[in-house]
Structures are given as C-alpha cells and as structure tokens.
Enzyme design. Structure first.
Site, PDB file in Angstrom:
ATOM      1  N   GLN A 260       0.827  -1.203   0.000  1.00 32.06           N
ATOM      2  CA  GLN A 260       0.000   0.000   0.000  1.00 32.06           C
ATOM      3  C   GLN A 260       0.860   1.251   0.000  1.00 32.06           C
ATOM      4  OE1 GLN A 260      -3.348  -0.691  -0.143  1.00 32.06           O
ATOM      5  NE2 GLN A 260      -3.421   1.405  -0.819  1.00 32.06           N
ATOM      6  N   HIS A 263       2.208   2.982  -3.251  1.00 31.54           N
ATOM      7  CA  HIS A 263       1.287   3.692  -4.150  1.00 31.54           C
ATOM      8  C   HIS A 263       1.678   5.160  -4.274  1.00 31.54           C
ATOM      9  CE1 HIS A 263      -1.951   1.265  -5.704  1.00 31.54           C
ATOM     10  NE2 HIS A 263      -2.125   0.670  -4.560  1.00 31.54           N
ATOM     11  N   GLU A 327     -10.386   1.602   3.077  1.00 30.47           N
ATOM     12  CA  GLU A 327     -10.608   1.163   1.698  1.00 30.47           C
ATOM     13  C   GLU A 327     -10.386  -0.347   1.602  1.00 30.47           C
ATOM     14  OE1 GLU A 327      -8.747   1.995  -2.771  1.00 30.47           O
ATOM     15  OE2 GLU A 327      -7.613   2.556  -0.978  1.00 30.47           O
ATOM     16  N   HIS A 328      -9.233  -0.809   2.089  1.00 26.73           N
ATOM     17  CA  HIS A 328      -8.906  -2.235   2.100  1.00 26.73           C
ATOM     18  C   HIS A 328      -8.760  -2.700   3.551  1.00 26.73           C
ATOM     19  CE1 HIS A 328      -6.945  -0.614  -1.633  1.00 26.73           C
ATOM     20  NE2 HIS A 328      -7.656  -1.598  -2.166  1.00 26.73           N
ATOM     21  N   ASP A 361      -6.330  -6.175  -6.172  1.00 30.92           N
ATOM     22  CA  ASP A 361      -5.963  -5.094  -7.080  1.00 30.92           C
ATOM     23  C   ASP A 361      -5.931  -5.556  -8.530  1.00 30.92           C
ATOM     24  OD1 ASP A 361      -5.736  -3.046  -5.282  1.00 30.92           O
ATOM     25  OD2 ASP A 361      -3.556  -3.109  -5.137  1.00 30.92           O
ATOM     26  N   HIS A 420     -53.453  15.077  -5.408  1.00 28.84           N
ATOM     27  CA  HIS A 420     -53.015  13.685  -5.353  1.00 28.84           C
ATOM     28  C   HIS A 420     -54.201  12.780  -5.016  1.00 28.84           C
ATOM     29  CE1 HIS A 420     -48.976  15.318  -5.372  1.00 28.84           C
ATOM     30  NE2 HIS A 420     -48.441  14.107  -5.299  1.00 28.84           N
TER      31      HIS A 420
END
Length: 435
Positions: A260, A263, A327-328, A361, A420
């Site tokens: 990670q 990145h 996220e993960h 991924d 209505h």
C-alpha cells in the site's frame, strides 16, 4: 510508523489518531482546475492539445488512439503479460456478472404489479491514470462492468507519454473490454473533455476512475455543474488496515503494508494487533523489505504517516477498523470468518494469511475502484450497478386500484395534497359508477 497503545488513549486521542490528513485540494488547485475546465469548454480540441503539450510534454497530431496504435501495442507486449490481462479479465467478468442487478417483478397486492427494470447509462467516460506507473488493471476494472452493463458508448482517457503514445498494456486491456474510443488525455483536461465534449471527444453522462488531486478536483467540479457529468465517487489516497493476531506471519503483514505504501507518499498503512511482539517483528520486517524496493523512498515517506496500533483484543481491533472505515481491510488472523460479522465499514475485505490485497488489485475478480477517505461508511466499490439505472414501474388493474386506492387517498389528504387524492378518488368513483 507511529506506535500507539489504543487502551491508553482517550476518546479524543483515538479520534485524532485515525483522522486522515487533509486532502491537498487548496484554493489554488480549485482555481487552476476551474480554469482548465473553462478552457476546454470554450476552445475544445485546441485547448486539449495545448494542455497536453504543456503538461505531458508532447505534441499530438490527433487526440484519438488509432487502429494502428492498438495493433502495435498488442504486438509489442510479451505473451505472458497478455495472458495475465486476459486471465484477470475473465475472473473480473465472472464475478461481476454474478453480482449484476437483476430485474424484479412482484405483486404487492392483488392486481398491483411493481417492477424494477434496468437500463445502462448510455455514454460513460473512463479515466485510467498513468502517473507514477501505467495501470492496465484499472482499464479492466472499469471496462468490464461497463461492458456487462451494456453501456452503448464507452470512452476511455489515459495520459500519453512524451513520445505521444499511450501505454501498450492499457491499450490492450481496453481493447479486451471492447473499448476502441481511447483518447490521449490526462489530468483535469481529460475529465473536462469527457464531461463537456469536444470535436474529438464525445460528451459523457457519467465519469469513472481514480486519479490525483487534480483529477479528483475536476470530477468534483463537473459533478456540481448542471452542464457537467455525474461521477462514480471522489477518490482520496489509497489505504489499507491490517488486523493481525499473534499467529500471523510478520513478513506477510509487512509486505501488505508496503504494497500500500508504494502507491504514493500520501497513502496510509495501518496495522492493528493485540500482539506487541508481532507489531515489533512487523516493524523490523518492513525496514528489511522496504530497502529492496525500487520505490523505497516513496514507501518511506508514506509509512511516516502509518500507524502500528496495539489493542487489547481482536474485538477491539474491529472497533478501530470500523471507526477508520478503510478502503482495504485485511483480516490476517487464524479464524478470519469469525470476524466478518463484526465488520461494518470497508471497501473490500481480504480473509486470512493467503489473501494479499494485491490479488484484489489485479485478478481475484472483485473491483479495485473502492471508496477511500472513510467513504466506505456510506459507499460501495464499483460494480455493474454503477453503470446502470434502476427504474421502478407499476401497473394496477381496476381491482388493484380498488384495493389500495383508499390507502393513497388517506395519506394524500393527511399531507394536504388534494390533487393527489383526487387523481385516485376520481378513478374509484368512476369504477363505482360503471358498476
């Protein structure tokens, strides 16, 4: 990485520890992106060519990738890489087809049919970054669900290299998903082109894909413009949270945190464990493994914002994870499925020692375009549903309206919406008169 003892922290200190760094969307960035969007809206292809020359340092004769470039890209790739792309594509398709929404038809009362029908978003724009490295996997993650959803027109933008060509693997992956409208565009100008259109680039209804702060800001701006385009989700820095017990292999945990961290310098890696010994062993493994990486300096800067959190139990580890909403989420514990019921927020979960996040991924079949920056508290990752519209439909017989019409009339009158109520009662009266 910063070490924390969770049990020794106050509620305020815990909240501060899990706070993400502020996104770098400064007023200057917002203004610069606004200028780019305005230039593309005003000058179309001329602005796109000029912005590409300025930011990508290449002069293009055409924005669109030609057929000869697709052919040359495929011929230039190693067979092993082409097989890997096609293998990954097959698994992604298999999973996404299984998860695709289905039409629904139910009778909610006698003579009352309610349905859900599905329609693809007609024209979608996909953005595949190529900043630090090209991402053919992202072309697959975006292209496969778009193809399954049946989108009529798929446009893909990816930045060109200085030689004026796009990454060959990205082109091969795009073509494997049936995409031939590929444009040599990156950054905010690519988002502008797909949102507003130009002589070369078709205007799209919804935009998908990750990107840097400029891309994210551009997506936010076009999404807030009635003349712009919808977006999948804003993207923050990538992140992983690993829950590990004393039995976890420290080398595996370190490798996942580093995967990670490489990145980008703004990525975040967090380890949460009840084992102080494991935490120390992981910290030592990280330094050994990091020095072997070509992106060692990027990983070092990223890990400076990482956390090693000691907790009292695995249950408390889940509390930390849910508060962070990663996220993960990797559950590298002896019995990972026993923890799944306690997970409330995560983009994607990886169970056990043999399920590295890297597999998700690339090629397990799930999607890697996921909610970041705590968005997993309310958002899901990309799927076929992201590329479709779900339209409800109803049909009533006279008997059906007679059965449930009075309910609608009562509710409409309670809300003081007499028109209505009248739309229903008029029909009920007509039926009575006919009878």
């Amino acid at each position: 990485m910063k070490r924390l003892d969770w049990t020794a922290l106050s509620a305020a200190e815990r909240h501060a520890a899990l706070a993400r760094p502020a996104l770098a969307g400064s007023a200057e960035t917002r203004a610069a992106v606004a200028r780019t969007l305005a230039a593309v809206r005003s000058d179309g292809d001329a602005a796109l060519l000029e912005l590409t020359r300025r930011f990508d340092r290449c002069t293009l004769a055409s924005l669109r990738v030609g057929e000869a470039e697709f052919v040359a890209a495929e011929e230039s790739l190693a067979e092993e890489l082409k097989r890997a792309i096609l293998d990954a594509r097959g698994r992604i398709e298999h999973f996404h087809r299984a998860c695709a929404p289905q039409p629904v038809r139910v009778e909610t009362a006698a003579g009352v049919i309610c349905e859900r029908i599905l329609r693809p978003i007609e024209r979608v724009g996909l953005y595949v970054p190529a900043g630090a490295a090209p991402l053919p996997s992202t072309a697959l993650m975006l292209g496969v669900p778009a193809q399954i959803a049946g989108c009529g027109d798929v446009v893909l933008c990816t930045p060109p290299r200085a030689d004026g060509r796009c990454d060959e693997a990205v082109l091969f992956a795009a073509r494997s998903c049936g995409i031939d409208q590929v444009f040599k565009l990156g950054g905010a100008q690519a988002i502008a082109a797909m949102a507003y259109g130009s002589a070369s680039v078709p205007r799209c209804d919804k935009l998908f894909g990750p990107g840097n702060v400029w891309v994210t800001e551009a997506k936010l701006q076009v999404a807030s413009d009635p003349q712009g385009a919808a977006i999948d989700m804003p993207a923050g820095p990538s992140e992983v949270l690993v829950v590990a017990d004393a039995q976890a292999d420290a080398r595996f945990v370190a490798a996942d945190l580093l995967a990670q961290a490489e990145h980008g310098t703004d990525s975040q890696s967090i380890l949460v464990s009840p084992s102080a010994a494991l935490i120390e062993e992981v910290a030592a493994c990280i330094e050994v493994q990091r020095l072997r990486l070509p992106r060692a300096d990027i990983a070092r800067q990223s890990l400076a914002r990482g956390l090693l959190i000691k907790v009292a139990s695995l249950q408390q580890a889940l509390e930390v994870s849910n508060a962070y909403a990663p996220e993960h989420l990797i559950l590298n514990v002896a019995e990972p499925r026993q923890l799944v019921a306690g997970v409330r927020s995560a983009g994607s979960i990886f169970l056990g020692a043999w399920s590295p996040e890297s597999i998700g991924d690339y090629c397990s079949g799930t999607n890697h375009v996921l909610p970041t920056y705590a968005a997993s508290r309310a958002c899901s990752g990309l799927s076929v549903a992201s590329f479709q519209k779900q339209i409800s439909m109803q049909e009533l017989s006279p008997a059906g309206l007679r059965a449930i019409g009075p309910c609608a009339v009562t509710l409409a009158r309670a809300e003081q919406l007499d028109a209505h109520a009248n739309a229903v009662s008029l029909r009920l009266e007509t039926m009575e008169n006919v009878a």
